[in-house]
Design an enzyme around this catalytic site. Structure first.
Site, PDB file in Angstrom:
ATOM      1  N   LYS A 171      27.703  49.289  37.762  1.00  0.00           N
ATOM      2  CA  LYS A 171      28.270  47.793  37.860  1.00  0.00           C
ATOM      3  C   LYS A 171      26.689  46.669  38.959  1.00  0.00           C
ATOM      4  CE  LYS A 171      29.429  43.958  36.742  1.00  0.00           C
ATOM      5  NZ  LYS A 171      30.730  43.699  36.596  1.00  0.00           N
ATOM      6  N   LYS A 239      29.717  38.243  45.837  1.00  0.00           N
ATOM      7  CA  LYS A 239      30.344  38.866  46.187  1.00  0.00           C
ATOM      8  C   LYS A 239      29.691  39.888  45.967  1.00  0.00           C
ATOM      9  CE  LYS A 239      33.656  40.483  43.398  1.00  0.00           C
ATOM     10  NZ  LYS A 239      34.002  40.952  42.046  1.00  0.00           N
TER      11      LYS A 239
END
Length: 301
Positions: A171, A239
Site C-alpha cells: 500500500k 500521512k
C-alpha cells in the site's frame, strides 16, 4: 452469515460496511461520531454504543481507521479489541498504517489468541462505494483464506502479497505511485494551459496513449472542474507519504522523486488544503507557477 464488528465508519468504512450488510452478514458498526452509523443501519446493519459493545459476539472484527496510533489504541487499549474479542476472532485491518506496526500488532493479536491480517485498500471513495477496491493482503495463508469471501464483497482485486505487514508495504508503494502521478498530471495541466491548449481535448488524447492512467481518468476531470471535495484527503496522503519515506529510510532505499512529492504534499497541507481531495496537489503546483489562487486554480480571468 458472519457476525462482523466494523469499527470506523468514515468515507471508506461506511460503504464497505454497507456492502457487507447487504451481502447478508450481521454487521455491527461503531464510530466515534455516532451519526455515521445511520447509512449502515439503513442498509440492514446495526449500531453499537462502543467498541467493546460491537466486538462482543463478533466472529470478525474489521477496522478502517486513519493512522497507526488509532489502530494501536483500538486494538490494544484498555477497552480494545484484544481485551474483548473471543479467542479465534479474525481481525481484518483495512486501515493504512506503518508496515512494522502492522506486523507487531499481528504478533500481539496472535499472543492474545486472535488472528489478524492487514488488508489496506486502494480505489478511494468511488472504489469503496462500487465495491471495486484493490486489496493488498498480508498475513498467514489460512487467515487470508478465511477472510477472502468477505474481502471479495468489498473489493474487485484481492491479492495475498506476503506475511503480516506486507499488505501495508504494498500500500505504501501504491501511495507513492499515486502521489507521483497526481503531481505530474498537475504539472502537465499547468504546462498545457500556459500554452493555450484545449484542456479537455488534451486530457482525452493523453488518456488514449501511454500517458493514460487511472489517476488521469479519475482526477483530471476533478482538477478541471475545480472539484476538490474529498474522496481521499491530502491529510491522509501526507500521512502515507510519511510512511513511504520512513520505510524507505529503514530499508536503505533511495526515493528521490518520492521524497520531492512528499514535500509537495506537505506544502499543500501547510497551505490549508489538507481537508481537500489529494487532487488538490494541483493547487500547489499551480501556485509555484504563479497561476493559482484560493478561488481560481486555473489562472483563467
Amino acid at each position: 452469515m458472519t457476525t462482523i464488528a466494523f469499527i470506523g465508519l468514515g468515507i471508506m468504512g461506511s460503504p464497505m460496511a454497507q456492502h457487507l450488510a447487504r451481502a447478508g452478514h450481521d454487521v455491527v458498526g461503531f464510530d466515534a461520531t455516532p451519526e455515521k452509523a445511520k447509512p449502515l443501519i439503513d442498509a440492514g446493519g446495526r449500531a453499537a454504543d462502543s467498541g467493546p459493545d460491537a466486538v462482543r459476539g463478533a466472529e470478525v472484527v474489521a477496522l478502517m481507521l486513519p493512522d497507526s496510533p488509532d489502530v494501536t489504541d483500538v486494538l490494544t487499549g484498555e477497552d480494545g479489541v484484544l481485551a474483548h474479542a473471543a479467542p479465534g476472532t479474525l481481525v481484518i485491518d483495512f486501515s493504512t498504517i506503518r508496515p512494522d506496526v502492522a506486523a507487531g500488532l499481528a504478533a500481539e493479536a496472535a499472543a492474545a489468541g486472535l488472528r489478524m491480517i492487514d488488508a489496506p485498500v486502494s480505489g478511494g471513495q468511488a472504489g469503496a462505494e462500487n465495491a471495486a477496491l484493490s486489496i493488498m493482503v498480508g498475513g498467514v495463508d489460512a487467515d487470508v483464506a478465511a477472510a477472502r469471501p468477505l474481502l471479495e464483497v468489498v473489493g474487485k482485486t484481492v491479492v495475498h502479497v506476503g506475511p503480516s505487514g506486507a499488505g501495508q508495504t504494498v500500500k505504501a508503494a501504491n501511495q507513492l505511485i499515486v502521489a507521483g502521478n497526481i503531481a505530474l498530471l498537475s504539472e502537465a495541466l499547468v504546462f498545457l494551459e500556459a500554452h493555450g491548449a484545449d484542456l479537455p481535448a488534451a486530457v482525452e488524447v493523453l488518456g488514449g496513449g501511454l500517458a493514460g492512467s487511472a489517476v488521469l481518468n479519475q482526477k483530471a476531470s476533478k482538477i478541471l472542474g475545480d472539484d476538490f471535495a474529498p474522496g481521499f484527503r491530502i491529510d491522509l496522503h501526507h500521512k502515507d507519504m510519511g510512511i513511504v519515506t520512513s520505510a524507505a529510510r529503514e530499508a536503505g532505499v533511495a526515493t528521490p522523486v518520492g521524497s520531492l512529492v512528499a514535500q509537495l504534499v506537505a506544502a499543500t497541507r501547510a497551505a490549508g488544503d489538507g481537508g481537500l481531495d489529494h487532487s488538490a496537489l494541483y493547487r500547489t503546483i499551480a501556485r509555484l507557477s504563479g497561476r493559482g489562487s484560493d478561488t481560481q486554480t486555473h489562472g483563467r480571468p
